[in-house]
Design a protein around this motif. Structure first.
Motif, PDB file in Angstrom:
ATOM      1  N   ALA A 171       0.636  -1.234   0.414  1.00 59.50           N
ATOM      2  CA  ALA A 171      -0.036  -0.485   0.092  1.00 59.50           C
ATOM      3  C   ALA A 171       1.026   1.129  -0.064  1.00 59.50           C
ATOM      4  O   ALA A 171       0.631   2.411  -0.748  1.00 59.50           O
ATOM      5  CB  ALA A 171      -1.078  -0.075   1.533  1.00 59.50           C
ATOM      6  N   PHE A 172       1.962   1.331   0.963  1.00 63.13           N
ATOM      7  CA  PHE A 172       2.684   2.493   0.922  1.00 63.13           C
ATOM      8  C   PHE A 172       3.499   2.884  -0.397  1.00 63.13           C
ATOM      9  O   PHE A 172       3.766   3.850  -0.880  1.00 63.13           O
ATOM     10  CB  PHE A 172       3.819   2.057   1.977  1.00 63.13           C
ATOM     11  CG  PHE A 172       4.793   3.183   1.478  1.00 63.13           C
ATOM     12  CD1 PHE A 172       5.148   4.596   2.243  1.00 63.13           C
ATOM     13  CD2 PHE A 172       6.158   3.215   1.496  1.00 63.13           C
ATOM     14  CE1 PHE A 172       5.740   5.721   2.300  1.00 63.13           C
ATOM     15  CE2 PHE A 172       7.144   4.457   0.883  1.00 63.13           C
ATOM     16  CZ  PHE A 172       6.922   5.151   1.473  1.00 63.13           C
ATOM     17  N   ILE A 173       4.064   1.824  -1.118  1.00 62.08           N
ATOM     18  CA  ILE A 173       4.479   2.202  -2.275  1.00 62.08           C
ATOM     19  C   ILE A 173       3.523   2.372  -3.055  1.00 62.08           C
ATOM     20  O   ILE A 173       3.719   3.272  -4.597  1.00 62.08           O
ATOM     21  CB  ILE A 173       4.934   0.628  -2.725  1.00 62.08           C
ATOM     22  CG1 ILE A 173       6.437   0.362  -2.403  1.00 62.08           C
ATOM     23  CG2 ILE A 173       5.746   0.644  -4.641  1.00 62.08           C
ATOM     24  CD1 ILE A 173       7.478   1.389  -1.871  1.00 62.08           C
ATOM     25  N   GLN A 174       2.477   1.339  -3.208  1.00 61.51           N
ATOM     26  CA  GLN A 174       1.314   2.067  -4.600  1.00 61.51           C
ATOM     27  C   GLN A 174       0.677   3.795  -4.094  1.00 61.51           C
ATOM     28  O   GLN A 174       1.074   4.713  -5.215  1.00 61.51           O
ATOM     29  CB  GLN A 174      -0.064   1.238  -4.393  1.00 61.51           C
ATOM     30  CG  GLN A 174       0.003   0.030  -4.183  1.00 61.51           C
ATOM     31  CD  GLN A 174      -0.221  -0.452  -6.189  1.00 61.51           C
ATOM     32  OE1 GLN A 174      -0.272   0.118  -7.105  1.00 61.51           O
ATOM     33  NE2 GLN A 174      -0.832  -1.591  -6.381  1.00 61.51           N
ATOM     34  N   ARG A 175       0.925   4.117  -2.905  1.00 57.52           N
ATOM     35  CA  ARG A 175       0.834   5.316  -2.698  1.00 57.52           C
ATOM     36  C   ARG A 175       1.673   6.893  -2.960  1.00 57.52           C
ATOM     37  O   ARG A 175       1.477   7.532  -3.980  1.00 57.52           O
ATOM     38  CB  ARG A 175       0.218   5.256  -1.260  1.00 57.52           C
ATOM     39  CG  ARG A 175       0.030   6.726  -0.980  1.00 57.52           C
ATOM     40  CD  ARG A 175      -1.318   6.580   0.673  1.00 57.52           C
ATOM     41  NE  ARG A 175       0.207   6.066   1.779  1.00 57.52           N
ATOM     42  CZ  ARG A 175       0.302   5.474   2.898  1.00 57.52           C
ATOM     43  NH1 ARG A 175      -0.718   4.238   2.821  1.00 57.52           N
ATOM     44  NH2 ARG A 175       1.212   5.789   3.188  1.00 57.52           N
ATOM     45  N   ARG A 176       3.153   6.255  -2.823  1.00 61.38           N
ATOM     46  CA  ARG A 176       4.272   6.595  -3.013  1.00 61.38           C
ATOM     47  C   ARG A 176       4.059   7.359  -4.701  1.00 61.38           C
ATOM     48  O   ARG A 176       4.546   8.302  -4.627  1.00 61.38           O
ATOM     49  CB  ARG A 176       5.440   5.471  -2.075  1.00 61.38           C
ATOM     50  CG  ARG A 176       6.484   6.333  -2.544  1.00 61.38           C
ATOM     51  CD  ARG A 176       7.167   6.558  -3.425  1.00 61.38           C
ATOM     52  NE  ARG A 176       8.686   7.144  -3.657  1.00 61.38           N
ATOM     53  CZ  ARG A 176       9.174   7.067  -5.075  1.00 61.38           C
ATOM     54  NH1 ARG A 176       8.898   6.911  -5.587  1.00 61.38           N
ATOM     55  NH2 ARG A 176      10.469   8.429  -4.964  1.00 61.38           N
ATOM     56  N   TYR A 177       3.917   6.082  -4.968  1.00 59.58           N
ATOM     57  CA  TYR A 177       4.018   6.407  -6.638  1.00 59.58           C
ATOM     58  C   TYR A 177       3.329   7.388  -7.793  1.00 59.58           C
ATOM     59  O   TYR A 177       3.154   8.168  -8.269  1.00 59.58           O
ATOM     60  CB  TYR A 177       3.624   4.802  -7.505  1.00 59.58           C
ATOM     61  CG  TYR A 177       5.945   4.472  -7.852  1.00 59.58           C
ATOM     62  CD1 TYR A 177       6.274   5.016  -8.604  1.00 59.58           C
ATOM     63  CD2 TYR A 177       6.217   3.497  -6.460  1.00 59.58           C
ATOM     64  CE1 TYR A 177       7.439   4.289  -8.675  1.00 59.58           C
ATOM     65  CE2 TYR A 177       7.583   3.200  -7.028  1.00 59.58           C
ATOM     66  CZ  TYR A 177       8.616   3.454  -7.773  1.00 59.58           C
ATOM     67  OH  TYR A 177       9.798   3.067  -7.900  1.00 59.58           O
ATOM     68  N   ASP A 197       2.136  -1.291 -11.491  1.00 58.28           N
ATOM     69  CA  ASP A 197       0.509  -1.670 -11.884  1.00 58.28           C
ATOM     70  C   ASP A 197       0.254  -1.937 -13.274  1.00 58.28           C
ATOM     71  O   ASP A 197       0.580  -1.319 -14.118  1.00 58.28           O
ATOM     72  CB  ASP A 197       0.623   0.419 -12.437  1.00 58.28           C
ATOM     73  CG  ASP A 197      -0.747   0.786 -12.863  1.00 58.28           C
ATOM     74  OD1 ASP A 197      -1.272  -0.290 -13.405  1.00 58.28           O
ATOM     75  OD2 ASP A 197      -1.737   1.710 -12.728  1.00 58.28           O
ATOM     76  N   PRO A 198       0.496  -3.069 -13.567  1.00 59.06           N
ATOM     77  CA  PRO A 198      -0.135  -3.478 -14.794  1.00 59.06           C
ATOM     78  C   PRO A 198      -0.959  -3.167 -16.145  1.00 59.06           C
ATOM     79  O   PRO A 198      -1.243  -3.396 -17.008  1.00 59.06           O
ATOM     80  CB  PRO A 198      -0.844  -4.777 -14.399  1.00 59.06           C
ATOM     81  CG  PRO A 198      -1.081  -4.929 -12.873  1.00 59.06           C
ATOM     82  CD  PRO A 198      -0.943  -3.617 -12.420  1.00 59.06           C
TER      83      PRO A 198
END
Lengths: 204, 204
Positions: free
Chosen positions: A125-131, B180-181
């Motif tokens: 979740a952190f990495i998704q949010r960070r990107y 993110d595919p």
């Protein structure tokens, strides 16, 4: 962090202790990896109990998130906080190089970003949010440059693609620097940014 | 692999068994990571003994190297084997997209590349060699394009920087695709390559 200077007693001690734990966690995760770096090792090096450490961060995952946020905060403070629009992009090579100065954080971040693509990973979740945040920040600055007439008009799709390319270049150069510390991060990033701004000026 | 068709008996069986083990290792490392994917799990899924597997690859590190070599081989076979010079660069977006089709290999490769920057990592030598080979291959194609007059002259340092940038973009886009595919790998890579070739034509 201006509030730190005026805080008193236990509150100030708590903030300092937290910063100290994050600093040591950066070192330990950098040396031993996230899997290999135990909460116990970090607590021992700081000189606090396992319980005290968990009181600050809740879990090992919470500590990892704090460490990755520290990485982003340092990159931002390295000269990105006072620029906007095209100047934000012009400053990226310098900010990236400064962030690379911390090998442990760079290695941790790059490894985590790859591993955390799995939805079951604690930092997913952190990495998704960070990107998502990174793309949104870059897109806002590029849109500002378009609005100011500094670059030719770009569609939302084009802006999305451009901010992903900039991010890809910086991530990829960071990886090369890890593999070969003689990599000239600044020169690579500057070549990319200069060429890209020229292409934007010419119509995207 | 043309020789496989004419090989006989135990030799052919050995090649097939080896390919089968690598295919299963790709799956298992992709699902569980390198640390989590045990030799025993892989052997069980293939239906061979632990001893047979080690007979083929020597160690878990040997199997990892075989898996990473398989990744590079597939990328190369995805349309890069019959092009040279600028055409090699023009074909990269398509080859990269095809390689991304295998999520397990992409995740394993990206994670390994980051982790293996540590000199004590079992894949360290492989990853260093793999990047050196990649840079040398791209540099040879770019030099060929210069010699053919397809792009303006570039110094050795400029060529070195350009091949590192191309590699950085492809690695970075691969990472975004993992996270993110829906990432459009082809569009991103084509935008980069088209813009870069235009810049080279204009004098680097």
């Amino acid at each position: 962090m201006a509030s730190t200077g005026t805080a008193r007693g236990p509150y100030r001690t708590g903030i300092r202790r937290r910063e100290q734990i994050v600093a040591v966690a950066v070192e330990v995760f950098g040396e031993l990896g996230y899997a290999g770096g135990s909460i116990r090792t970090i607590a021992d090096r700081v000189g606090v109990s396992h319980a005290t450490l968990l009181q600050h961060f809740g879990s090992k995952e919470g500590l990892l998130t704090a460490v990755l946020e520290e990485w982003d905060r340092r990159a931002f403070e390295n000269g990105l906080s006072d620029v906007s629009g095209l100047d934000y992009f012009r400053r990226l090579p310098q900010a990236t190089t400064a962030a690379s100065g911390n090998r442990g954080l760079q290695e941790l971040f790059t490894t985590m970003a790859a591993e955390a693509s799995s939805p079951t990973h604690p930092a997913h979740a952190f990495i998704q949010r960070r990107y998502a945040n990174q793309f949104a920040t870059l897109a806002a600055h590029l849109q500002r440059a378009v609005d100011a007439g500094d670059v030719a008009p770009l569609t939302a799709d084009q802006i999305n693609l451009e901010v992903r390319l900039v991010t890809a270049v910086l991530d990829g150069i960071g990886l090369q620097w890890l593999l070969d510390p003689s990599t000239d991060v600044t020169a690579s990033a500057e070549t990319y940014i200069t060429r890209t701004i020229a292409a934007w000026g010419a119509g995207g």
